[in-house]
Design a protein around this motif. Sequence first.
Motif, short mmCIF file in Angstrom:
data_model
loop_
_atom_site.label_atom_id
_atom_site.label_comp_id
_atom_site.label_asym_id
_atom_site.label_seq_id
_atom_site.Cartn_x
_atom_site.Cartn_y
_atom_site.Cartn_z
N GLN A 123 0.83 -1.22 0.00
CA GLN A 123 0.00 0.00 0.00
C GLN A 123 0.87 1.26 0.00
O GLN A 123 0.57 2.23 0.69
CB GLN A 123 -0.96 -0.01 1.20
CG GLN A 123 -1.94 -1.17 1.22
CD GLN A 123 -2.98 -1.08 0.10
OE1 GLN A 123 -3.61 -0.06 -0.09
NE2 GLN A 123 -3.14 -2.16 -0.64
N SER A 124 1.95 1.24 -0.78
CA SER A 124 2.88 2.37 -0.84
C SER A 124 2.51 3.35 -1.93
O SER A 124 3.23 3.53 -2.90
CB SER A 124 4.30 1.86 -1.07
OG SER A 124 4.72 1.04 -0.03
N GLY A 125 1.36 3.99 -1.81
CA GLY A 125 0.94 4.99 -2.77
C GLY A 125 -0.12 4.47 -3.72
O GLY A 125 -0.48 3.29 -3.72
N THR A 126 -0.59 5.38 -4.56
CA THR A 126 -1.61 5.02 -5.55
C THR A 126 -0.95 4.24 -6.69
O THR A 126 0.28 4.22 -6.81
CB THR A 126 -2.26 6.29 -6.13
OG1 THR A 126 -1.26 7.02 -6.86
CG2 THR A 126 -2.85 7.17 -5.05
N VAL A 127 -1.79 3.67 -7.54
CA VAL A 127 -1.27 2.94 -8.70
C VAL A 127 -0.44 3.88 -9.57
O VAL A 127 0.64 3.52 -10.03
CB VAL A 127 -2.42 2.29 -9.51
CG1 VAL A 127 -1.90 1.71 -10.82
CG2 VAL A 127 -3.13 1.22 -8.69
N LYS A 128 -0.91 5.09 -9.75
CA LYS A 128 -0.19 6.07 -10.56
C LYS A 128 1.18 6.40 -9.95
O LYS A 128 2.19 6.43 -10.64
CB LYS A 128 -1.03 7.34 -10.70
CG LYS A 128 -0.44 8.38 -11.61
CD LYS A 128 -1.37 9.58 -11.75
CE LYS A 128 -0.80 10.61 -12.68
NZ LYS A 128 -1.71 11.76 -12.85
N GLU A 129 1.20 6.63 -8.64
CA GLU A 129 2.47 6.94 -7.96
C GLU A 129 3.45 5.77 -8.07
O GLU A 129 4.65 5.97 -8.32
CB GLU A 129 2.21 7.24 -6.48
CG GLU A 129 1.49 8.55 -6.25
CD GLU A 129 0.99 8.70 -4.81
OE1 GLU A 129 0.70 9.86 -4.44
OE2 GLU A 129 0.88 7.69 -4.08
N VAL A 130 2.95 4.56 -7.91
CA VAL A 130 3.80 3.37 -8.01
C VAL A 130 4.33 3.24 -9.43
O VAL A 130 5.53 3.01 -9.64
CB VAL A 130 3.04 2.10 -7.57
CG1 VAL A 130 3.82 0.84 -7.95
CG2 VAL A 130 2.78 2.12 -6.07
N ALA A 131 3.46 3.39 -10.42
CA ALA A 131 3.88 3.27 -11.83
C ALA A 131 5.00 4.26 -12.15
O ALA A 131 6.03 3.88 -12.72
CB ALA A 131 2.69 3.49 -12.75
N PHE A 132 4.81 5.51 -11.78
CA PHE A 132 5.83 6.51 -12.04
C PHE A 132 7.09 6.25 -11.21
O PHE A 132 8.20 6.49 -11.66
CB PHE A 132 5.30 7.93 -11.80
CG PHE A 132 4.26 8.35 -12.81
CD1 PHE A 132 4.36 8.01 -14.14
CD2 PHE A 132 3.16 9.10 -12.41
CE1 PHE A 132 3.42 8.40 -15.08
CE2 PHE A 132 2.20 9.50 -13.34
CZ PHE A 132 2.32 9.15 -14.67
N GLY A 133 6.91 5.76 -10.01
CA GLY A 133 8.03 5.48 -9.12
C GLY A 133 8.95 4.36 -9.61
O GLY A 133 10.12 4.32 -9.25
N GLU A 156 -6.56 -4.01 -9.07
CA GLU A 156 -7.12 -5.18 -8.37
C GLU A 156 -6.23 -5.59 -7.20
O GLU A 156 -6.73 -5.96 -6.14
CB GLU A 156 -7.31 -6.35 -9.34
CG GLU A 156 -8.43 -6.14 -10.33
CD GLU A 156 -8.46 -7.18 -11.44
OE1 GLU A 156 -7.48 -7.94 -11.61
OE2 GLU A 156 -9.48 -7.25 -12.14
N ILE A 157 -4.92 -5.53 -7.37
CA ILE A 157 -3.99 -5.86 -6.28
C ILE A 157 -4.22 -4.89 -5.13
O ILE A 157 -4.33 -5.28 -3.97
CB ILE A 157 -2.51 -5.78 -6.75
CG1 ILE A 157 -2.21 -6.83 -7.81
CG2 ILE A 157 -1.56 -5.89 -5.57
CD1 ILE A 157 -2.30 -8.26 -7.32
N LYS A 158 -4.30 -3.62 -5.46
CA LYS A 158 -4.50 -2.57 -4.46
C LYS A 158 -5.83 -2.79 -3.74
O LYS A 158 -5.89 -2.72 -2.51
CB LYS A 158 -4.48 -1.20 -5.16
CG LYS A 158 -4.40 -0.05 -4.24
CD LYS A 158 -3.02 0.58 -4.37
CE LYS A 158 -2.95 1.82 -3.56
NZ LYS A 158 -2.11 1.72 -2.41
N THR A 159 -6.89 -3.09 -4.49
CA THR A 159 -8.22 -3.30 -3.92
C THR A 159 -8.25 -4.55 -3.04
O THR A 159 -8.79 -4.54 -1.94
CB THR A 159 -9.27 -3.42 -5.04
OG1 THR A 159 -9.19 -2.27 -5.87
CG2 THR A 159 -10.66 -3.54 -4.48
N GLN A 160 -7.65 -5.65 -3.53
CA GLN A 160 -7.62 -6.91 -2.76
C GLN A 160 -6.88 -6.72 -1.45
O GLN A 160 -7.32 -7.20 -0.40
CB GLN A 160 -6.96 -8.02 -3.57
CG GLN A 160 -7.76 -8.51 -4.73
CD GLN A 160 -6.95 -9.43 -5.65
OE1 GLN A 160 -5.78 -9.69 -5.40
NE2 GLN A 160 -7.58 -9.90 -6.72
N LYS A 161 -5.76 -6.05 -1.49
CA LYS A 161 -4.96 -5.84 -0.28
C LYS A 161 -5.72 -5.00 0.73
O LYS A 161 -5.75 -5.29 1.91
CB LYS A 161 -3.63 -5.18 -0.67
CG LYS A 161 -2.65 -5.08 0.45
CD LYS A 161 -2.11 -6.44 0.85
CE LYS A 161 -1.06 -6.27 1.91
NZ LYS A 161 -0.65 -7.51 2.49
#
Length: 171
Positions: A123-133, A156-161
């Motif tokens: 849960q280290s940020g939003t999907v967008k933040e992770v993608a750019f990171g 889906e990974i973010k939602t499941q977690k």
Amino acid sequence: LAGLELGADDYMTKPFNVTELQIRIKNLLHLRDNLKKLFRQELKVAPKDITVTSTDEKFLIRVMEVVESKMADVSFSVEQMSEEVGMSRKNLHRKLVALIDQTPNEFIRTFRLKTAMQLLEQQSGTVKEVAFGVGFNNLSYFAKCFKEQFGTSPAEIKTQKKASEDAAGKG
């Protein structure tokens, strides 16, 4: 000794025993197969967690350290990777394909995606933040690559977690 220091996997003096040669070859092939399996299955991509035992493992650890250090750099290329590792682009390509059945581009993408998976699970940020990171500058391309790699979307990974953490908190 100089050959071993430069990265040779093994060395035998002449005359050599044919049985010993066959056993050494078998062991080297077995080691390479194990490295391929390890890299394909391993989701942890932190080089500091891996113990160094062979020349090939040292090489892979070095490559992983280079990619990890340039993770967020969208413009990081195979040319830069080969310079950092100290090999020609062609030799880097050959070595990675021989060790893990991946080209340098595939290796970089897989490394970034595995790191993204870890970050999303933490849960280290939003999907967008992770993608750019992790070095993707196009969110739809990131989602496409992620789904191809893991069979599920990053959202889906973010939602499941999040759902599993909420259920654990209520229970």
